[in-house]
Design a protein around this motif. Structure first.
Motif: not given
Length: 367
Positions: A304-329
């Motif tokens: 199991r590999q879990l990633f921390l993405v939604d932290h440090a004050g990142l806005p929700i728009k940026t978090v969802l963009e990060q997940l789109d990037e993750l989804g591509e790879v």
């Protein structure tokens, strides 16, 4: 689902955005957590896990409530925790709450147990923080009995005795939720996970890999010592972090203010030093893939590999963009891990697989 599970874990922090000073309200943060979990399923991730905290600046004080709400709005996602506090929660209540969640989610859940890292939480719930290890061991021993035995008579040091007690509801299909033991520093937790043949989750997001290599190797050795299989067959999960953009320079420039000001690791090592010594990747998608693939070289093949993405004050728009990037790879990551995985390394645990194993064991016993 492939033999390797990929997912997200959230600590549920409410941190000011250092680029503009905005702060999500508790309501926004809780609702955004649901949005992120649904996005995780949309991009093909396997797991979403939420933490448990009882103090500001965190909001996830009731993980089962949140996870049940997510379960009602998803179809495939495994719901988990990161972590459930085995020290300050009553084992009876853990047994009840997570068995209920197991039924509501039709088995697609598990939980990660841990001590937490907030010392004041102990007296808030009537416990002594200096007894953290003893609480962990005793509470987990009772939790296992409550799930494994229909009627429990028990007496310990930290709660009132039980006499002929049956926890309800009983685990779905007679198979308790799978347990991961989350850990960043304590060999006793690795020992406990190994003794019971449970999963061991090394949240290796802050310290150099050498620290976690020692803990994971110890768990693997003890897992084999207790007769659950070879060391390489032990069930291991890892934490990780990333911030990726198509261009590495853009990723570094955008993420730097969040890193520099985040309460959890800001005002310490530089971003460059931190990324060189920990699993954090700040760069291009290919850099992220290449670094993630090195984890098995250090820690052995894992489940199991879990990633921390939604932290440090990142806005929700940026978090969802990060997940789109993750989804591509993500397809590339899956293919690479599967191709490198030895045949004797077990798949990630699921409820369906564990039910099938129980049925097979019962049939074999009758032959």
């Amino acid at each position: 689902m492939t033999s390797m599970q990929f997912g997200l874990f959230s600590v549920g922090d409410v941190t000011p955005d250092p680029t503009n000073g905005t702060v999500q309200t508790e309501h926004e943060r809780i609702k955004n957590t649901i949005t992120i979990a649904k996005k995780a399923e949309e991009i093909g991730l396997d797991v979403f896990a939420t933490g448990e905290h009882h103090n500001p600046p965190f909001v996830p004080s009731s993980p089962t409530t949140t996870l049940a709400y997510i379960a009602a709005q998803t179809e495939k996602l495994i719901l988990s925790t990161s972590t459930t506090l085995i020290t300050t929660n009553d084992p009876v209540k853990i047994a009840e709450d997570y068995a209920t969640l197991q039924h509501l989610a039709d088995g697609r859940m598990d939980l990660m147990l841990g001590r937490g890292n907030t010392a004041p939480v102990y007296p808030w719930f009537g416990f002594d923080g200096s007894k953290a290890i003893e609480l962990t061991v005793e509470h987990y021993q009772l939790l296992r009995r409550l799930w494994d035995e229909d009627v429990v008579t028990w007496q310990g040091q930290f709660r009132t005795p039980l006499q002929g007690f049956t926890v309800t509801p009983r685990p779905l299909d007679g198979v308790p939720p799978f347990v991961w033991h989350g850990n960043i520093r304590t060999p006793e937790v690795a020992e406990l996970a190994a003794f019971y043949g449970d999963g061991y989750f090394a949240n290796n997001i802050f310290w150099p890999k050498e620290h976690y290599v020692r803990l994971i190797d110890f768990y693997r050795q003890r897992y084999a010592h207790y007769g659950h299989g070879e060391p390489e067959q032990a069930i291991v999960g890892l934490g990780g972090q990333f911030f990726i953009r198509k261009n590495s320079q853009d990723a570094v420039k955008e993420f730097r203010p969040y890193f520099d000001n985040a309460p959890v690791y800001g005002h310490g090592p530089s971003l460059e030093d931190f990324t060189s010594q920990t699993p954090l990747t700040v760069g291009s998608p290919q850099e992220f893939v290449e670094k993630t693939l090195t984890f098995a070289e250090y820690f052995g093949d894992y489940q199991r590999q879990l990633f921390l993405v939604d932290h440090a004050g990142l806005p929700i728009k940026t978090v969802l963009e990060q997940l789109d990037e993750l989804g591509e790879v993500l397809p590339q990551l899956r293919a690479e891990f599967d191709a490198r995985r030895p045949a004797n390394v077990p798949d990630a645990p699921t409820h369906a697989a564990r039910v099938a194993a129980k049925i097979a064991a019962a049939e074999e016993a009758t032959v």
